[in-house]
Enzyme design. Structure first.
Site, PDB file in Angstrom:
ATOM      1  CD  GLU A   1     100.248 -56.394 -78.480  1.00 33.31           C
ATOM      2  OE1 GLU A   1      99.498 -56.858 -79.344  1.00 33.31           O
ATOM      3  OE2 GLU A   1     101.174 -57.051 -77.964  1.00 33.31           O
TER       4      GLU A   1
ATOM      5  CD  GLU B   1     100.943 -58.959 -74.643  1.00 31.45           C
ATOM      6  OE1 GLU B   1     101.180 -59.555 -75.716  1.00 31.45           O
ATOM      7  OE2 GLU B   1      99.888 -58.351 -74.421  1.00 31.45           O
TER       8      GLU B   1
HETATM    9  O1  IFM Z   1      97.756 -63.085 -77.581  1.00 30.32           O
HETATM   10  C1  IFM Z   1      98.338 -61.877 -77.984  1.00 30.32           C
HETATM   11  C2  IFM Z   1      97.990 -60.775 -77.008  1.00 30.32           C
HETATM   12  O2  IFM Z   1      96.619 -60.641 -76.848  1.00 30.32           O
HETATM   13  C3  IFM Z   1      98.531 -59.458 -77.526  1.00 30.32           C
HETATM   14  N1  IFM Z   1      99.940 -59.567 -77.836  1.00 30.32           N
HETATM   15  C4  IFM Z   1     100.381 -60.675 -78.646  1.00 30.32           C
HETATM   16  C5  IFM Z   1      99.840 -61.979 -78.048  1.00 30.32           C
HETATM   17  C6  IFM Z   1     100.309 -63.168 -78.915  1.00 30.32           C
HETATM   18  O3  IFM Z   1      99.878 -63.032 -80.240  1.00 30.32           O
END
Ligand code: IFM
Length: 486
Positions: free
Chosen positions: A170, A375
């Site tokens: 990210e 994710e």
């Molecule tokens: O916890 C975070 C993660 O570190 C990065 N993506 C989003 C998740 C939830 O906010």
């Protein structure tokens, strides 16, 4: 017809994973040579993190990883995505690696392999060594160069065990929340620094891919994980559609352009021309960022709804705290709105169609590029019953709906190779501290006891069968109901 004939089935070999990141789970922040990262510093800046929580202990994964791997194996997961802490293996961000730091990841990978779980390593999940931030951080080109050196060290050390890699997690958050809105470490609020950071993350990614490819055995897969925004207009008006274009440019194409096509989008350069002439992009940089990838990681939680004016809209920030500088350079006039419908404990609308839209959109624009959902998941206000168990059907329902969207994307031609649920464990949720729980597994922060929630048993069954069972059909496995006590 049997139940199983009704359940969508995923292709053989589909990876069923869970994800974590170093600062969110490891703890042990001052052990074996690790030095502070920008998140250690940020957590110690009063008022930046909920109740001044820190990752000092987190879930103590550094010491409990063997039990955590046993938990995953007990559930039936086939992959684990973790991140390597840069300040643990190269404390100052330069120079030789610290073997004790690397040894932790070697042991973790060995444990995973012995349990039949595919390790997927992320090189950077936001924990920049503080010394590199002191030298200017991601807005400076040197950080991209240091990142490639670090990638080579980690690749050399783990390449014999880890076959799947992602460079950055990210980068949008690193650049725009870290240097734009300042709600993430290092907490700077300068739109030009945010754009410079985005560029050096793009460059750092490309240089790191090259470094990894020369350090890793042939056949190793290399990728990046982007939190792509499924951007929608509040109304069909031309003005709201123009707002979509702006946010798509600075939210998605700022990374997709250089990384997948070797160029920054012209409209992004125009939208931000009043802020910078982008002269920090040197000839050849976008091409350097454009390296062949074996798959693209997509992180998705909720859609982004925008309008042409901010009136009546939420502040232009994604963390839900309200107010403050915008993380969207060149889009000050854009308003942000919550999508309709049910929300998670983060206040994020539950809308799996955004995931389908992203996966199928990528498949159309980049045919032949495999995709991985690196994710997806949800925070809820879990309650512990008197017998110590946690029943969280809303989390399982969230995951099921998103997996159904992945299944539809497969049917619609997207080559999706796996799904990593965020997160394996309840953990340190950045500016929210330990207030938000995303885990499949409950962590009691007083005792560090782990208890798989009902969603973990449900997800484990899906992983073991490859079928999308209805929520409530948990199935069990010896050991899966175990509470792991300290
Ligand atoms: O916890 C975070 C993660 O570190 C990065 N993506 C989003 C998740 C939830 O906010």
């Amino acid at each position: 017809m049997t139940d199983s004939a009704l359940n969508p089935r995923f292709p053989a070999g589909f990876l069923w994973g869970a994800a974590t990141s170093a600062y969110q789970v490891e703890g042990a922040v001052a052990e074996d040579g690790r030095t502070p990262s920008i998140w250690d510093t940020f957590c110690r800046t009063p008022g930046k993190v909920f109740q001044d929580h820190t990752g000092d202990l987190a879930t103590d994964h550094y010491h409990r990883f063997r039990a955590d791997v046993r938990l995953m194996a007990g559930l039936g997961l086939t992959a684990y995505r973790f991140s390597v802490a840069w300040p643990r293996v190269q404390p100052t961000g330069r120079g030789p690696a610290v073997q004790r730091g690397l040894d932790f990841y070697r042991r973790l990978a060995d444990e995973l392999l012995a349990a039949g779980i595919t390790p997927v390593a992320t090189l950077y999940h936001w924990d920049l060594p503080q010394e590199l931030e002191a030298a200017g951080g991601w807005p400076e080109r040197a950080t991209a160069e240091r990142f490639a050196e670090y990638a080579a060290l980690v690749g050399d050390a783990l390449g014999d065990r880890v076959g799947q890699w992602t460079t950055l997690n990210e980068p949008w958050c690193s650049a725009f929340l870290g240097y734009g809105s300042g709600v993430h470490a290092p907490g700077r609020t300068d739109p030009v620094a945010a754009l410079r950071a985005a560029h050096h993350l793009n460059l750092g990614h490309g240089l790191a891919v090259r470094a990894l490819r020369s350090a890793l055995p042939a056949g190793t897969r290399v990728s990046v994980s982007l939190n792509l925004h499924a951007v929608r207009p509040l109304t069909p008006s031309a003005a709201d559609r123009e707002a979509v274009r702006r946010i798509d440019a600075v939210g998605n194409r700022v990374f997709l352009g250089p990384m997948l096509e070797g160029a920054y989008p012209e409209d992004l350069l125009d939208d931000t021309a009043h802020l910078t002439d982008w002269s920090f992009v040197r000839p050849g940089d976008p091409e350097a960022a454009h390296q062949p990838l074996d798959w693209l990681g997509v992180n998705y939680y909720t859609p982004t709804v925008v309008s042409a004016t901010p009136e009546g809209a939420a502040p232009a920030r994604e963390d839900g705290h309200g107010g403050g500088p915008s993380p969207w350079p060149g889009a000050d006039a854009v308003g942000f709105h919550q999508a309709a419908g049910e929300r998670t404990a983060m206040g994020w609308a539950v809308d799996p169609s955004g995931l389908h839209e992203l996966l199928t959109g990528l498949a159309r624009r980049h045919p032949g590029l495999p995709l991985m959902v690196t994710e997806n998941g949800a925070a809820y206000r879990d309650e512990v019953r008197p017998d110590g168990t946690v029943d969280d059907p809303e989390r399982a329902a969230y995951v099921r709906a998103h997996l159904a969207a992945v299944h539809r994307s497969l049917a619609d031609g997207a080559d999706v190779r796996g799904y990593f649920l965020w997160s394996l464990l309840d953990n340190f949720e950045w500016a929210y501290g330990y207030d938000k729980r995303f885990g499949l597994v409950r962590v009691d922060y007083d005792t560090q006891a782990r208890t798989p929630k009902s969603s973990a048993h449900w997800y484990g069954r899906v992983a073991r069968t490859g079928e999308l069972h209805p929520v409530g059909e948990q199935g069990t496995r010896p050991g899966a109901r175990l509470t792991i006590k300290p």
